[in-house]
Design a protein around this motif. Structure first.
Motif, short mmCIF file in Angstrom:
data_model
loop_
_atom_site.label_atom_id
_atom_site.label_comp_id
_atom_site.label_asym_id
_atom_site.label_seq_id
_atom_site.Cartn_x
_atom_site.Cartn_y
_atom_site.Cartn_z
N ARG A 77 30.97 35.08 78.96
CA ARG A 77 29.66 34.87 79.62
C ARG A 77 28.55 35.59 78.88
NH1 ARG A 77 32.99 35.35 84.29
NH2 ARG A 77 32.50 37.58 84.46
N LEU A 78 28.80 36.84 78.50
CA LEU A 78 27.77 37.62 77.80
C LEU A 78 27.48 37.04 76.41
CD1 LEU A 78 28.78 41.26 78.77
CD2 LEU A 78 26.72 40.05 79.47
N LEU A 79 28.50 36.47 75.79
CA LEU A 79 28.33 35.89 74.46
C LEU A 79 27.75 34.48 74.51
CD1 LEU A 79 31.76 37.07 72.97
CD2 LEU A 79 29.50 37.92 72.31
N GLY A 80 27.64 33.94 75.71
CA GLY A 80 27.07 32.60 75.86
C GLY A 80 27.99 31.51 75.37
N ILE A 81 29.30 31.74 75.44
CA ILE A 81 30.28 30.75 74.98
C ILE A 81 30.88 30.06 76.20
CG2 ILE A 81 32.49 30.40 73.80
CD1 ILE A 81 31.81 32.83 72.06
N GLY A 82 30.73 28.75 76.25
CA GLY A 82 31.25 27.97 77.37
C GLY A 82 31.82 26.65 76.93
N GLU B 237 30.59 23.74 76.69
CA GLU B 237 29.76 22.89 75.84
C GLU B 237 29.43 23.53 74.49
OE1 GLU B 237 29.32 19.88 76.86
OE2 GLU B 237 30.32 20.41 78.75
N SER B 238 29.86 24.76 74.27
CA SER B 238 29.52 25.44 73.01
C SER B 238 30.21 24.76 71.84
CB SER B 238 29.96 26.91 73.07
OG SER B 238 29.31 27.59 74.12
N GLN C 11 27.21 39.97 67.68
CA GLN C 11 26.54 39.95 68.98
C GLN C 11 26.90 41.12 69.89
OE1 GLN C 11 26.22 35.98 70.90
NE2 GLN C 11 27.20 35.16 69.07
#
Length: 542
Positions: A163-168, A170-171, A202
């Motif tokens: 979540r903190l790395l912004g990886i989901g 749709e990444s 990051q």
């Protein structure tokens, strides 16, 4: 052969293996102002000593040139030594053991604080897989966790970190990397190659003292194993560009005992246009005795045991899989040409023979011999590629410890018996006159150079098998690859690597003559003292 000036240091009373071109042996050595001033016998050199001379009595022991570790990662190593979670095997046998260590570290930290671990190796865990977020989440629901693989080419993170790395879901996969996903398309937490490298970029930046402490820890371990010069092949990879300034600061303050030859991580120092600044633009005069910028490190592919080393033929158990290039061959050639034009020596990581092919082809476009361009690891290099390396003057630093630590897996799982027996083909390289060093790639494998010498001589695997005995070398050849030949890789064979007058007074003291003991004794032999620049920097038990 003696300078009549009073020495700062006198080493006497044993055997001095000079490794000079004549292969001379002596019983004593004198040094002044960091350089060797005399090599000879005890009586002759003892007469030179004065009241201020430090005398190091060998007592029948053997002094050899200090080891030159030609491919290592001091900051990565120091972080691993200081990490709250040791995820390695040993001590961990199963993923559950690693998770238990994560849970213990979480209990000591407030919610939200990052928890880091290092050295996990999925090939040595009974589960035979990478840990995932599903393993880590129950132990750390509110603290982000990142565990870095022993190779540095993978990491695994929990859901809080994703979540903190912004990886989901749709990444997209980054170029040269991969986000592992489950059957539903959700990230598992396992990040491959450049995806793992992006995590380091990051993460919250460590403060200066944390980085300095890690470098000091690594330095202490190097000295304890007789290493007097280390090639940091990836400065900035884990600490960013600020790592360079800190190295200079620590070196100027005399806080690091080893000499450091820095190969800058290309991804950390290249500009927005992808081009490298020149050495002059980075303020390097090229003559630092303790710290010096030596070149630029580029990563072409991944690791064989991780399935990401780029092979021309498929993997033994999965013939349709060939691994991956982190750069296309065209882009790799552009990067090497730019590094060469900027005035740098290139040191390019290449494990698989397809990656090595791209490197050798790219080096053909530049003057490799003049810059002493190198291939790092060079694990599955073919005979035809060695021919071209010799023709072009390309050097190599072989990761010979692969034979012991992963040789069985190479033979049975990843490469098959024929290709596996040729990993780190030292005899083939020597036959062609290719100058090469040996290395441990610490923290990927343990530091001791003498273990690397044993690997090169015995070619023994973990399971006790001999892997490619035709590529085994003699003890002195292996020692030279860890001393004068490794010094040659950084253009320093006239300064270090042998014990001769005028060279650095860098040496290691061993309990016995390594050229006269049984092969198995090499691996168990311990360094008893290390001298850097005429100063005793380490003594066992002191």
């Amino acid at each position: 052969m003696a300078d009549t000036a009073t020495p700062d240091l006198l080493v006497r009373g044993g055997t001095v293996l000079t490794f000079d071109p004549a292969g001379r042996r002596a019983s004593a050595l004198a040094a002044r102002d960091g350089r060797i001033t005399a090599i000879g016998d005890d009586r002759e050199l003892s007469a030179l000593a004065g009241p201020g001379t430090r005398v190091l009595e060998l007592g029948g022991r053997t002094a050899i040139p200090g080891f030159v570790e030609s491919h290592n990662h001091p900051l990565f190593f120091g972080f691993a030594l200081a990490a709250p979670v040791d995820a390695g095997s040993p001590p961990n046998d199963r993923i559950a053991d690693v998770v238990e260590r994560v849970a213990a570290a979480v209990r000591e930290r407030p919610d939200g604080e990052w928890v880091r671990g290092f050295r996990y190796d999925h090939t040595l865990l009974a589960d035979r897989r990478h840990p995932t977020r599903h393993d880590l989440d129950p132990a750390s629901p509110r603290n982000p966790v990142v565990l870095t693989h022993v190779t540095g080419h993978f990491c695994t993170v929990n859901s809080a970190a994703l979540r903190l790395l912004g990886i989901g879901r749709e990444s997209p996969d980054p170029p040269g990397g991969r986000i592992e996903r489950d059957a539903a398309g959700e990230p598992t937490g396992v990040l491959v190659e450049t995806a793992a490298f992006l995590v380091n970029a990051q993460l919250p930046a460590p403060d200066e003292e944390t980085v300095a402490h890690a470098l000091r820890l690594a330095d202490r371990e190097y000295l304890a194993h007789g290493i007097t010069t280390v090639h940091d092949t990836g400065t900035g990879l884990f600490g960013g560009p600020g790592e360079l300034a800190l190295y200079r600061k620590l070196s100027a303050a005399g806080e690091l005992g080893t000499r450091v030859r820095s190969y800058l991580a290309h991804q950390a120092f290249a500009g927005e246009d992808g081009r490298m600044p020149t050495p002059a633009q980075l303020g390097d005069a090229g003559d630092g005795e303790r710290f010096r910028l030596a070149g630029v490190k580029i990563i072409a592919d991944g690791s064989i045991q991780g399935g990401t080393g780029c092979l021309a033929e498929g993997y033994h158990r999965h013939p349709d899989e060939h691994g991956m290039m982190l750069q296309s061959p065209e882009r790799l050639a552009e990067m090497i040409a730019d590094v060469d034009a900027a005035g740098w020596q290139a040191a390019v990581h290449g494990n698989g023979d397809a990656a090595i092919e791209a490197i050798v082809s790219a080096y053909r476009r530049v003057d490799s011999a003049a810059r002493r361009h190198r291939i790092e690891h060079c694990q599955t290099v073919r005979e035809d590629q060695l021919d071209r390396m010799a023709e072009q003057g390309v050097l190599a630093s072989f990761f010979v410890k692969h034979v012991y630590y992963w040789g069985d897996g190479h033979r049975d799982e990843w490469l098959g018996p024929d290709r596996a027996r040729r990993i780190s083909p030292l005899v083939s390289a020597r036959r062609r006159g290719i100058v090469h060093g040996l290395h441990s790639d610490t923290p990927v494998t343990p530091v001791p150079p003498l273990e690397g010498v044993w690997c090169a001589v015995a070619r023994r695997t973990r399971d006790g098998h001999t892997l490619g005995p035709e590529q085994a070398v003699e003890v002195e050849q292996a020692l030279r690859a860890y001393t004068v030949d490794a010094a040659h890789l950084a253009g320093e064979e006239r300064e270090s690597g042998t014990l001769e007058t005028g060279k650095y007074a860098d040496l290691a003291v061993l309990p016995d003559d390594p050229t006269a003991v049984p092969t198995e004794a090499l691996r168990e032999m311990r360094v008893e003292a290390t001298v850097v620049g005429g100063r005793v920097a380490y003594e066992a038990g002191a």
